[in-house]
Structures are given as structure tokens and as C-alpha cells.
Design a protein around this motif. Structure first.
Motif, mmCIF file in Angstrom:
data_model
loop_
_atom_site.group_PDB
_atom_site.id
_atom_site.type_symbol
_atom_site.label_atom_id
_atom_site.label_comp_id
_atom_site.label_asym_id
_atom_site.label_seq_id
_atom_site.Cartn_x
_atom_site.Cartn_y
_atom_site.Cartn_z
ATOM 1 N N SER A 15 1.007 -1.439 -0.090
ATOM 2 C CA SER A 15 -0.077 -0.015 -0.007
ATOM 3 C C SER A 15 0.889 1.279 0.016
ATOM 4 O O SER A 15 0.632 2.182 -0.839
ATOM 5 C CB SER A 15 -0.924 0.033 1.201
ATOM 6 O OG SER A 15 -1.584 1.259 1.385
ATOM 7 N N PHE A 16 1.946 1.171 0.612
ATOM 8 C CA PHE A 16 2.831 2.386 0.934
ATOM 9 C C PHE A 16 3.440 2.805 -0.424
ATOM 10 O O PHE A 16 3.440 3.953 -1.011
ATOM 11 C CB PHE A 16 3.728 2.213 1.864
ATOM 12 C CG PHE A 16 4.930 3.310 1.842
ATOM 13 C CD1 PHE A 16 4.812 4.547 2.399
ATOM 14 C CD2 PHE A 16 6.337 2.814 1.404
ATOM 15 C CE1 PHE A 16 5.870 5.433 2.443
ATOM 16 C CE2 PHE A 16 7.227 3.862 1.295
ATOM 17 C CZ PHE A 16 6.870 5.295 1.840
ATOM 18 N N PHE A 17 3.996 1.627 -1.318
ATOM 19 C CA PHE A 17 4.690 1.757 -2.470
ATOM 20 C C PHE A 17 3.809 2.015 -3.374
ATOM 21 O O PHE A 17 4.197 2.817 -4.394
ATOM 22 C CB PHE A 17 5.572 0.739 -2.720
ATOM 23 C CG PHE A 17 6.852 0.686 -1.820
ATOM 24 C CD1 PHE A 17 7.936 1.685 -2.216
ATOM 25 C CD2 PHE A 17 7.055 -0.505 -0.870
ATOM 26 C CE1 PHE A 17 8.816 1.622 -1.234
ATOM 27 C CE2 PHE A 17 8.181 -0.388 -0.087
ATOM 28 C CZ PHE A 17 9.126 0.448 -0.364
ATOM 29 N N ALA A 18 2.623 1.656 -3.508
ATOM 30 C CA ALA A 18 1.702 2.137 -4.590
ATOM 31 C C ALA A 18 1.248 3.491 -4.291
ATOM 32 O O ALA A 18 1.308 4.248 -5.374
ATOM 33 C CB ALA A 18 0.443 1.281 -4.480
ATOM 34 N N THR A 19 1.073 4.170 -3.070
ATOM 35 C CA THR A 19 0.939 5.482 -3.031
ATOM 36 C C THR A 19 2.172 6.091 -3.174
ATOM 37 O O THR A 19 1.993 7.292 -3.780
ATOM 38 C CB THR A 19 0.543 5.776 -1.177
ATOM 39 O OG1 THR A 19 -0.907 4.820 -1.220
ATOM 40 C CG2 THR A 19 0.033 7.355 -1.257
ATOM 41 N N LEU A 20 3.216 5.804 -2.887
ATOM 42 C CA LEU A 20 4.469 6.381 -3.231
ATOM 43 C C LEU A 20 4.691 6.988 -4.887
ATOM 44 O O LEU A 20 4.964 7.728 -5.078
ATOM 45 C CB LEU A 20 5.738 5.733 -2.683
ATOM 46 C CG LEU A 20 6.910 6.474 -2.779
ATOM 47 C CD1 LEU A 20 7.285 7.726 -2.110
ATOM 48 C CD2 LEU A 20 8.156 5.499 -2.464
ATOM 49 N N THR A 22 2.373 6.472 -6.887
ATOM 50 C CA THR A 22 1.506 7.627 -7.650
ATOM 51 C C THR A 22 1.697 8.845 -7.221
ATOM 52 O O THR A 22 1.651 10.063 -8.069
ATOM 53 C CB THR A 22 0.057 7.194 -6.575
ATOM 54 O OG1 THR A 22 -0.361 5.751 -6.876
ATOM 55 C CG2 THR A 22 -1.231 8.193 -7.285
ATOM 56 N N GLU A 23 2.283 9.395 -6.173
ATOM 57 C CA GLU A 23 2.732 10.708 -5.835
ATOM 58 C C GLU A 23 3.855 11.247 -6.165
ATOM 59 O O GLU A 23 3.833 12.292 -6.499
ATOM 60 C CB GLU A 23 2.667 10.653 -3.953
ATOM 61 C CG GLU A 23 1.564 10.447 -3.246
ATOM 62 C CD GLU A 23 0.308 11.526 -3.576
ATOM 63 O OE1 GLU A 23 0.961 12.586 -3.714
ATOM 64 O OE2 GLU A 23 -0.905 11.212 -3.640
ATOM 65 N N ILE A 24 4.732 10.563 -6.415
ATOM 66 C CA ILE A 24 6.012 10.812 -6.806
ATOM 67 C C ILE A 24 6.521 10.355 -8.566
ATOM 68 O O ILE A 24 7.424 10.750 -9.001
ATOM 69 C CB ILE A 24 7.436 10.765 -5.863
ATOM 70 C CG1 ILE A 24 7.458 9.345 -6.027
ATOM 71 C CG2 ILE A 24 7.316 11.448 -4.757
ATOM 72 C CD1 ILE A 24 8.825 8.986 -4.982
ATOM 73 N N GLY A 25 5.623 9.402 -8.813
ATOM 74 C CA GLY A 25 5.595 8.885 -10.015
ATOM 75 C C GLY A 25 6.642 7.905 -10.127
ATOM 76 O O GLY A 25 7.195 7.322 -9.310
ATOM 77 N N THR A 26 6.910 7.471 -11.538
ATOM 78 C CA THR A 26 7.843 6.471 -11.707
ATOM 79 C C THR A 26 9.231 7.176 -12.242
ATOM 80 O O THR A 26 9.690 6.683 -13.350
ATOM 81 C CB THR A 26 7.364 5.446 -12.756
ATOM 82 O OG1 THR A 26 6.983 6.081 -13.912
ATOM 83 C CG2 THR A 26 6.126 4.763 -12.477
ATOM 84 N N THR A 27 9.704 8.056 -11.592
ATOM 85 C CA THR A 27 10.868 8.876 -11.742
ATOM 86 C C THR A 27 12.180 7.784 -11.770
ATOM 87 O O THR A 27 12.171 6.886 -10.906
ATOM 88 C CB THR A 27 11.127 9.759 -10.874
ATOM 89 O OG1 THR A 27 10.115 10.867 -10.853
ATOM 90 C CG2 THR A 27 12.488 10.606 -11.123
ATOM 91 N N VAL A 28 13.045 7.895 -12.762
ATOM 92 C CA VAL A 28 14.195 7.349 -12.842
ATOM 93 C C VAL A 28 15.437 8.276 -12.353
ATOM 94 O O VAL A 28 15.745 8.961 -12.929
ATOM 95 C CB VAL A 28 14.614 6.664 -14.126
ATOM 96 C CG1 VAL A 28 16.071 6.064 -14.235
ATOM 97 C CG2 VAL A 28 13.810 5.884 -14.653
ATOM 98 N N TRP A 29 16.035 8.029 -11.024
ATOM 99 C CA TRP A 29 16.877 8.909 -10.433
ATOM 100 C C TRP A 29 18.516 8.482 -11.079
ATOM 101 O O TRP A 29 18.350 7.154 -10.995
ATOM 102 C CB TRP A 29 16.784 8.818 -8.967
ATOM 103 C CG TRP A 29 15.329 9.284 -8.482
ATOM 104 C CD1 TRP A 29 15.471 10.618 -8.302
ATOM 105 C CD2 TRP A 29 14.468 8.858 -8.019
ATOM 106 N NE1 TRP A 29 13.876 10.947 -7.819
ATOM 107 C CE2 TRP A 29 13.308 9.831 -7.795
ATOM 108 C CE3 TRP A 29 14.121 7.283 -8.149
ATOM 109 C CZ2 TRP A 29 12.094 9.322 -7.301
ATOM 110 C CZ3 TRP A 29 12.687 6.885 -7.655
ATOM 111 C CH2 TRP A 29 11.834 7.912 -7.159
#
Length: 63
Positions: A15-20, A22-29
């Protein structure tokens, strides 16, 4: 936590990682430090423990 294969197995983490996501996207750092900074910004610059302990649910009164 439930047993392996249980519907409760890892539910909080998922649940945490799904929300994360959604909130910060699938950014590649480019570095791990950039990813860490984005996650801490999302958490309000608090550790996950501080976030959990500081969470307060406001009771809703029903008439």
C-alpha cells in the motif's frame, strides 16, 4: 502480518509503495541520494517511523 500467500502478507508495504508511486511517479533517478531526497520530501522530511507515530486520525462524529 499473515502467513505466506495470505491476503494480509505485505499489505502495508504494498500500500505504501503504491501510494508513493502515485505521488512521486515512476521517476528514474541517477543516484540513490536523489531518490532518497524525493522520498523524504514526500514524507515531509520525516522518517517513516516519525510519520507513522505522528499520524493522528480525527474522529468523525455522526449525528
Amino acid at each position: 502480518m499473515g502467513r505466506t500467500g495470505s491476503c494480509f502478507d505485505n499489505a502495508v508495504a504494498k500500500s505504501f509503495f503504491a501510494t508513493l508511486t502515485t505521488e512521486i511517479g515512476t521517476t528514474v533517478w541517477t543516484t540513490r541520494e536523489e531518490a532518497r531526497q524525493d522520498v523524504f520530501a514526500y514524507l515531509g522530511y520525516r522518517t517513516p517511523h516519525e510519520t507513522r507515530v505522528g499520524y493522528r486520525q480525527t474522529p468523525t462524529l455522526v449525528a
